[in-house]
Design a protein around this motif. Structure first.
Motif, PDB file in Angstrom:
ATOM      1  N   GLY A   1       0.796  -1.275  -0.008  1.00 32.00           N
ATOM      2  CA  GLY A   1       0.088  -0.166   0.119  1.00 32.00           C
ATOM      3  C   GLY A   1       0.648   1.455   0.060  1.00 32.00           C
ATOM      4  N   ASP A   2      -0.049   2.407   0.308  1.00 31.40           N
ATOM      5  CA  ASP A   2       0.965   3.522   0.309  1.00 31.40           C
ATOM      6  C   ASP A   2       1.828   3.765   1.272  1.00 31.40           C
ATOM      7  OD1 ASP A   2      -0.021   4.801  -2.083  1.00 31.40           O
ATOM      8  OD2 ASP A   2      -1.990   5.871  -1.150  1.00 31.40           O
ATOM      9  N   GLU A   3       1.298   3.370   2.497  1.00 29.77           N
ATOM     10  CA  GLU A   3       2.352   3.610   3.580  1.00 29.77           C
ATOM     11  C   GLU A   3       3.722   2.579   3.296  1.00 29.77           C
ATOM     12  OE1 GLU A   3       2.548   2.127   8.454  1.00 29.77           O
ATOM     13  OE2 GLU A   3       0.665   1.783   7.135  1.00 29.77           O
ATOM     14  N   GLY A   4       3.757   1.473   2.991  1.00 27.67           N
ATOM     15  CA  GLY A   4       4.896   0.796   2.446  1.00 27.67           C
ATOM     16  C   GLY A   4       5.827   1.371   1.495  1.00 27.67           C
ATOM     17  N   MET A   5       4.904   2.265   0.531  1.00 27.78           N
ATOM     18  CA  MET A   5       5.624   2.884  -0.537  1.00 27.78           C
ATOM     19  C   MET A   5       6.399   4.010  -0.269  1.00 27.78           C
ATOM     20  SD  MET A   5       5.881   2.564  -4.006  1.00 27.78           S
ATOM     21  CE  MET A   5       4.283   2.355  -5.225  1.00 27.78           C
ATOM     22  N   ILE A   6       5.610   4.649   0.698  1.00 25.24           N
ATOM     23  CA  ILE A   6       6.465   6.102   1.332  1.00 25.24           C
ATOM     24  C   ILE A   6       7.489   5.673   2.185  1.00 25.24           C
ATOM     25  CG2 ILE A   6       5.852   7.665   3.009  1.00 25.24           C
ATOM     26  CD1 ILE A   6       2.804   7.889   2.126  1.00 25.24           C
TER      27      ILE A   6
ATOM     28  N   LEU B   1      14.977   5.472  -0.362  1.00 30.29           N
ATOM     29  CA  LEU B   1      15.700   5.619  -1.321  1.00 30.29           C
ATOM     30  C   LEU B   1      16.409   6.913  -1.343  1.00 30.29           C
ATOM     31  CD1 LEU B   1      13.506   4.286  -4.175  1.00 30.29           C
ATOM     32  CD2 LEU B   1      15.436   3.219  -3.300  1.00 30.29           C
ATOM     33  N   GLN B   2      16.346   7.534  -0.510  1.00 31.23           N
ATOM     34  CA  GLN B   2      16.994   9.016  -0.320  1.00 31.23           C
ATOM     35  C   GLN B   2      18.137   8.625   0.368  1.00 31.23           C
ATOM     36  OE1 GLN B   2      14.486  12.460   0.757  1.00 31.23           O
ATOM     37  NE2 GLN B   2      12.960  11.180   0.891  1.00 31.23           N
ATOM     38  N   PHE B   3      18.405   7.735   1.024  1.00 34.34           N
ATOM     39  CA  PHE B   3      19.722   7.287   1.685  1.00 34.34           C
ATOM     40  C   PHE B   3      20.464   6.224   0.799  1.00 34.34           C
ATOM     41  CE2 PHE B   3      16.656   8.926   4.656  1.00 34.34           C
ATOM     42  CZ  PHE B   3      17.526   9.821   5.635  1.00 34.34           C
TER      43      PHE B   3
ATOM     44  N   ALA C   1       5.369  10.191  -3.636  1.00 40.71           N
ATOM     45  CA  ALA C   1       6.396  10.196  -2.793  1.00 40.71           C
ATOM     46  C   ALA C   1       7.662   9.280  -3.331  1.00 40.71           C
ATOM     47  CB  ALA C   1       6.199   9.333  -1.480  1.00 40.71           C
ATOM     48  N   LEU C   2       7.648   8.391  -4.120  1.00 40.78           N
ATOM     49  CA  LEU C   2       8.395   7.364  -4.682  1.00 40.78           C
ATOM     50  C   LEU C   2       9.165   8.287  -5.750  1.00 40.78           C
ATOM     51  CD1 LEU C   2       9.749   4.836  -5.327  1.00 40.78           C
ATOM     52  CD2 LEU C   2       8.274   4.312  -6.928  1.00 40.78           C
ATOM     53  N   ALA C   3       8.448   8.930  -6.694  1.00 38.47           N
ATOM     54  CA  ALA C   3       8.954   9.760  -7.712  1.00 38.47           C
ATOM     55  C   ALA C   3       9.671  10.875  -7.181  1.00 38.47           C
ATOM     56  CB  ALA C   3       7.658  10.718  -8.457  1.00 38.47           C
ATOM     57  N   ASP C   4       9.273  11.615  -5.946  1.00 36.66           N
ATOM     58  CA  ASP C   4      10.015  12.806  -5.447  1.00 36.66           C
ATOM     59  C   ASP C   4      11.594  12.323  -4.885  1.00 36.66           C
ATOM     60  OD1 ASP C   4       8.188  14.502  -5.623  1.00 36.66           O
ATOM     61  OD2 ASP C   4       7.394  14.464  -3.709  1.00 36.66           O
TER      62      ASP C   4
ATOM     63  N   GLY D   1      -0.219  10.492 -10.221  1.00 37.87           N
ATOM     64  CA  GLY D   1       0.929   9.708 -10.136  1.00 37.87           C
ATOM     65  C   GLY D   1       1.839   9.697 -11.429  1.00 37.87           C
ATOM     66  N   MET D   2       1.004   9.485 -12.610  1.00 38.32           N
ATOM     67  CA  MET D   2       1.995   9.515 -13.796  1.00 38.32           C
ATOM     68  C   MET D   2       2.652  10.873 -14.088  1.00 38.32           C
ATOM     69  SD  MET D   2       1.886   6.757 -15.592  1.00 38.32           S
ATOM     70  CE  MET D   2       1.604   6.659 -16.993  1.00 38.32           C
ATOM     71  N   GLN D   3       1.859  11.865 -13.642  1.00 46.24           N
ATOM     72  CA  GLN D   3       2.528  13.304 -13.803  1.00 46.24           C
ATOM     73  C   GLN D   3       3.844  13.455 -13.027  1.00 46.24           C
ATOM     74  OE1 GLN D   3       1.541  15.626 -16.250  1.00 46.24           O
ATOM     75  NE2 GLN D   3       3.751  16.203 -15.697  1.00 46.24           N
ATOM     76  N   ALA D   4       3.719  12.758 -11.769  1.00 48.91           N
ATOM     77  CA  ALA D   4       4.927  12.705 -10.879  1.00 48.91           C
ATOM     78  C   ALA D   4       5.977  12.044 -11.365  1.00 48.91           C
ATOM     79  CB  ALA D   4       4.417  12.230  -9.427  1.00 48.91           C
ATOM     80  N   LEU D   5       5.850  11.048 -12.205  1.00 50.64           N
ATOM     81  CA  LEU D   5       6.796  10.116 -12.782  1.00 50.64           C
ATOM     82  C   LEU D   5       7.597  10.873 -13.853  1.00 50.64           C
ATOM     83  CD1 LEU D   5       5.148   6.671 -12.524  1.00 50.64           C
ATOM     84  CD2 LEU D   5       7.062   7.469 -11.034  1.00 50.64           C
ATOM     85  N   ALA D   6       6.599  11.352 -14.707  1.00 49.69           N
ATOM     86  CA  ALA D   6       7.002  12.220 -15.760  1.00 49.69           C
ATOM     87  C   ALA D   6       8.006  13.522 -15.565  1.00 49.69           C
ATOM     88  CB  ALA D   6       5.839  12.920 -16.446  1.00 49.69           C
ATOM     89  N   ASP D   7       7.578  14.160 -14.313  1.00 49.62           N
ATOM     90  CA  ASP D   7       8.356  15.189 -13.742  1.00 49.62           C
ATOM     91  C   ASP D   7       9.626  14.554 -13.120  1.00 49.62           C
ATOM     92  OD1 ASP D   7       6.421  17.102 -14.275  1.00 49.62           O
ATOM     93  OD2 ASP D   7       5.468  17.049 -12.232  1.00 49.62           O
ATOM     94  N   MET D   8       9.550  13.298 -12.567  1.00 51.59           N
ATOM     95  CA  MET D   8      10.894  12.910 -11.816  1.00 51.59           C
ATOM     96  C   MET D   8      12.161  12.712 -13.108  1.00 51.59           C
ATOM     97  SD  MET D   8      12.059   9.595 -12.030  1.00 51.59           S
ATOM     98  CE  MET D   8      10.959   8.306 -12.014  1.00 51.59           C
ATOM     99  N   LEU D   9      11.686  12.145 -14.360  1.00 48.53           N
ATOM    100  CA  LEU D   9      12.437  11.886 -15.198  1.00 48.53           C
ATOM    101  C   LEU D   9      13.036  13.042 -15.945  1.00 48.53           C
ATOM    102  CD1 LEU D   9      10.527   8.765 -16.829  1.00 48.53           C
ATOM    103  CD2 LEU D   9      12.549   8.675 -15.830  1.00 48.53           C
ATOM    104  N   LYS D  10      12.473  14.069 -15.530  1.00 49.98           N
ATOM    105  CA  LYS D  10      13.224  15.313 -16.003  1.00 49.98           C
ATOM    106  C   LYS D  10      14.561  15.613 -15.090  1.00 49.98           C
ATOM    107  CE  LYS D  10       8.856  17.314 -17.626  1.00 49.98           C
ATOM    108  NZ  LYS D  10       7.933  18.214 -17.497  1.00 49.98           N
ATOM    109  N   GLU D  11      14.525  15.015 -13.883  1.00 47.76           N
ATOM    110  CA  GLU D  11      15.697  15.136 -13.041  1.00 47.76           C
ATOM    111  C   GLU D  11      16.691  13.831 -12.981  1.00 47.76           C
ATOM    112  OE1 GLU D  11      14.828  17.455  -9.519  1.00 47.76           O
ATOM    113  OE2 GLU D  11      12.977  18.253 -10.372  1.00 47.76           O
ATOM    114  N   ASN D  12      15.782  12.777 -12.891  1.00 49.82           N
ATOM    115  CA  ASN D  12      16.701  11.507 -12.588  1.00 49.82           C
ATOM    116  C   ASN D  12      17.184  11.055 -14.104  1.00 49.82           C
ATOM    117  OD1 ASN D  12      16.817   8.551 -13.097  1.00 49.82           O
ATOM    118  ND2 ASN D  12      16.535   8.841 -10.770  1.00 49.82           N
ATOM    119  N   ILE D  13      18.374  10.662 -14.178  1.00 48.13           N
ATOM    120  CA  ILE D  13      19.157  10.360 -15.497  1.00 48.13           C
ATOM    121  C   ILE D  13      19.520   8.917 -15.402  1.00 48.13           C
ATOM    122  CG2 ILE D  13      19.988  12.670 -16.095  1.00 48.13           C
ATOM    123  CD1 ILE D  13      22.588  11.772 -15.340  1.00 48.13           C
TER     124      ILE D  13
END
Length: 254
Positions: free
Chosen positions: A130-135, A141-143, A164-167, A188-200
């Motif tokens: 669920g969301d709790e586990g995903m968060i 992943l920040q560490f 949260a994952l995309a961020d 969620g899809m928009q967040a993933l798209a925004d993430m790919l603009k920064e993640n390489i």
């Protein structure tokens, strides 16, 4: 031991299965140099057996991969494995798909990922996190800068978990493959798209069944952007010129 054999038989294992599994656990405990890959999938082993294995895993320096798909593992077993990962320094792949570890099991594994620096692949598909586990995983992943592949498809997450994952992935430079096969809402899809603009670093993004074809097209274009591939190559100078920019194209099935 006779107690472990009784526990294994209690889960539905035949006498032969129980004996074989006891022998496998003993090889892990003894640090058998010939045992680098252990697949216990579909064995109905349950939490008691997993806890026994986890205790042996703490001091094992040989085992590289453990697969335990559909083994009737709950949060109890996941927490034992998480504790083992805080001590183990050699395991690189842990596959726990199709077990009901729930949010609390994922939270425990996420805490371990903040400390562990050897696991490169984690499979938690269809695990009811669920969301709790995903968060919690997103926070890890920040560490963590070791994990390269994460399979969390079919986990009943919503926009909060995906966002949260995309961020978190915006600043993560290790992840190469994400499997998110599930219905994903527009946010969620928009967040993933925004993430790919920064993640390489991400090369594979499985969005099978996402249900958002327009945003899928945007994400696909971002993954294939030559500028993104050039930036990744520049950031990882040791990579070979022949390494493909995208090993497996973004996937999408209705």
């Amino acid at each position: 031991s006779s107690e472990l054999r009784w526990r294994l038989e209690k889960t539905g294992a035949t006498v032969g299965m129980a004996v074989e599994r006891i022998a496998q656990f003993e090889r892990v405990r003894r640090n058998d140099p010939t045992l680098s890959d252990l697949d216990l999938s579909n064995s109905m082993m349950g939490d008691d057996s997993v806890c026994t294995l986890a205790a042996a895993l703490k001091n094992n320096t040989v085992l590289k991969k453990i697969a335990m798909r559909r083994c009737e593992i709950t949060a109890v077993g996941a927490k034992a494995l998480a504790e083992a990962l805080m001590f183990n320094k050699t395991l690189t792949k842990l596959i726990l798909g199709s077990n009901n570890i729930g949010a609390s099991g994922a939270v425990a594994l996420a805490a371990a990922l903040k400390i562990n620096s050897t696991v490169v692949e984690l499979g938690l598909f269809d695990s009811n996190i669920g969301d709790e586990g995903m968060i919690a995983l997103a926070d890890a992943l920040q560490f963590n800068n070791t994990l390269k592949e994460l399979n969390i498809q079919r986990n009943k997450f919503g926009p909060k978990g995906i966002i949260a994952l995309a961020d978190a992935l915006k600043s993560n430079s290790a992840m190469e493959c994400m499997r998110l096969q599930d219905e994903i809402q527009v946010e969620g899809m928009q967040a993933l798209a925004d993430m790919l603009k920064e993640n390489i670093s991400i090369m594979t993004l499985d969005l099978s069944g996402c249900g958002q074809p327009a945003l899928y097209a945007d994400i696909s274009a971002l993954l294939r952007d030559p500028a993104r591939a050039a930036a990744r190559k520049a950031a990882a100078g040791a990579w070979s010129d022949t390494k493909p920019a995208i090993e497996i194209p973004v996937q999408h099935r209705q």
